[in-house]
Design a protein around this motif. Sequence first.
Motif, PDB file in Angstrom:
ATOM      1  N   ILE A   1      54.724 108.584  33.518  1.00 30.89           N
ATOM      2  CA  ILE A   1      53.662 107.650  33.913  1.00 30.89           C
ATOM      3  C   ILE A   1      53.223 106.841  32.686  1.00 30.89           C
ATOM      4  N   GLY A   2      53.084 107.511  31.559  1.00 34.13           N
ATOM      5  CA  GLY A   2      52.703 106.821  30.325  1.00 34.13           C
ATOM      6  C   GLY A   2      53.715 105.782  29.898  1.00 34.13           C
ATOM      7  N   GLU A   3      54.995 106.094  30.039  1.00 33.25           N
ATOM      8  CA  GLU A   3      56.039 105.116  29.718  1.00 33.25           C
ATOM      9  C   GLU A   3      55.912 103.886  30.605  1.00 33.25           C
ATOM     10  N   ASN A   4      55.593 104.124  31.867  1.00 34.26           N
ATOM     11  CA  ASN A   4      55.399 103.018  32.799  1.00 34.26           C
ATOM     12  C   ASN A   4      54.205 102.165  32.369  1.00 34.26           C
ATOM     13  N   TYR A   5      53.123 102.821  31.978  1.00 38.17           N
ATOM     14  CA  TYR A   5      51.952 102.082  31.488  1.00 38.17           C
ATOM     15  C   TYR A   5      52.299 101.266  30.245  1.00 38.17           C
ATOM     16  N   LEU A   6      53.068 101.841  29.336  1.00 45.04           N
ATOM     17  CA  LEU A   6      53.469 101.095  28.140  1.00 45.04           C
ATOM     18  C   LEU A   6      54.248  99.839  28.507  1.00 45.04           C
ATOM     19  N   ALA A   7      55.149  99.972  29.453  1.00 40.88           N
ATOM     20  CA  ALA A   7      55.944  98.820  29.883  1.00 40.88           C
ATOM     21  C   ALA A   7      55.065  97.718  30.472  1.00 40.88           C
ATOM     22  N   GLN A   8      53.938  98.119  31.045  1.00 40.68           N
ATOM     23  CA  GLN A   8      53.004  97.155  31.633  1.00 40.68           C
ATOM     24  C   GLN A   8      51.934  96.706  30.630  1.00 40.68           C
ATOM     25  N   LYS A   9      52.064  97.157  29.381  1.00 37.91           N
ATOM     26  CA  LYS A   9      51.094  96.839  28.320  1.00 37.91           C
ATOM     27  C   LYS A   9      49.705  97.414  28.603  1.00 37.91           C
ATOM     28  N   LEU A  10      49.650  98.524  29.307  1.00 43.49           N
ATOM     29  CA  LEU A  10      48.387  99.219  29.600  1.00 43.49           C
ATOM     30  C   LEU A  10      48.244 100.377  28.610  1.00 43.49           C
ATOM     31  N   ASP A  11      48.021 100.005  27.346  1.00 46.12           N
ATOM     32  CA  ASP A  11      48.059 100.971  26.257  1.00 46.12           C
ATOM     33  C   ASP A  11      46.995 102.060  26.362  1.00 46.12           C
ATOM     34  N   LYS A  12      45.799 101.747  26.793  1.00 47.79           N
ATOM     35  CA  LYS A  12      44.763 102.783  26.920  1.00 47.79           C
ATOM     36  C   LYS A  12      45.151 103.811  27.983  1.00 47.79           C
TER      37      LYS A  12
ATOM     38  N   ALA B   1      48.212 104.527  28.908  1.00 47.68           N
ATOM     39  CA  ALA B   1      49.337 105.284  28.356  1.00 47.68           C
ATOM     40  C   ALA B   1      48.835 106.350  27.394  1.00 47.68           C
ATOM     41  N   LEU B   2      47.921 105.981  26.523  1.00 49.76           N
ATOM     42  CA  LEU B   2      47.374 106.935  25.568  1.00 49.76           C
ATOM     43  C   LEU B   2      46.724 108.117  26.282  1.00 49.76           C
ATOM     44  N   SER B   3      45.993 107.829  27.314  1.00 50.57           N
ATOM     45  CA  SER B   3      45.303 108.877  28.063  1.00 50.57           C
ATOM     46  C   SER B   3      46.282 109.888  28.662  1.00 50.57           C
ATOM     47  N   VAL B   4      47.321 109.404  29.334  1.00 52.80           N
ATOM     48  CA  VAL B   4      48.260 110.335  29.973  1.00 52.80           C
ATOM     49  C   VAL B   4      49.168 111.030  28.957  1.00 52.80           C
ATOM     50  N   PHE B   5      49.489 110.354  27.847  1.00 55.36           N
ATOM     51  CA  PHE B   5      50.267 111.021  26.801  1.00 55.36           C
ATOM     52  C   PHE B   5      49.449 112.161  26.196  1.00 55.36           C
ATOM     53  N   ASN B   6      48.158 111.944  26.021  1.00 63.44           N
ATOM     54  CA  ASN B   6      47.293 113.011  25.521  1.00 63.44           C
ATOM     55  C   ASN B   6      47.212 114.169  26.514  1.00 63.44           C
ATOM     56  N   GLN B   7      47.173 113.871  27.799  1.00 64.65           N
ATOM     57  CA  GLN B   7      47.150 114.930  28.812  1.00 64.65           C
ATOM     58  C   GLN B   7      48.434 115.756  28.739  1.00 64.65           C
ATOM     59  N   ALA B   8      49.556 115.065  28.593  1.00 66.00           N
ATOM     60  CA  ALA B   8      50.841 115.772  28.458  1.00 66.00           C
ATOM     61  C   ALA B   8      50.827 116.647  27.206  1.00 66.00           C
TER      62      ALA B   8
END
Length: 90
Positions: free
Chosen positions: A27-38, A40-47
Amino acid sequence: MDSYTKSLEIFSKEGDETEKAYSYLRIGENYLAQKLDKNALSVFNQAYEIFEKNNDKRGLSFALDKLAIIKIQFSSSKILWDSPSTGSLI
């Protein structure tokens, strides 16, 4: 993105924490691709938190890799790193 969210729901219901964490990474990778960095950061931290709790070294390395990418790409964005709601690990 819908399939990743659906996977997250399934793994959450089944109690499969490892696959749940990997779903967060996708999901975070998908957010990064969409430039939704915050986001992405949130879900990467959850992982990261799940992998750390389960002492999953391989998963931790993947999560740290993703967090490093965000830091490199968006380090000039002070709002990303100083926000208490994101709780950045790096």
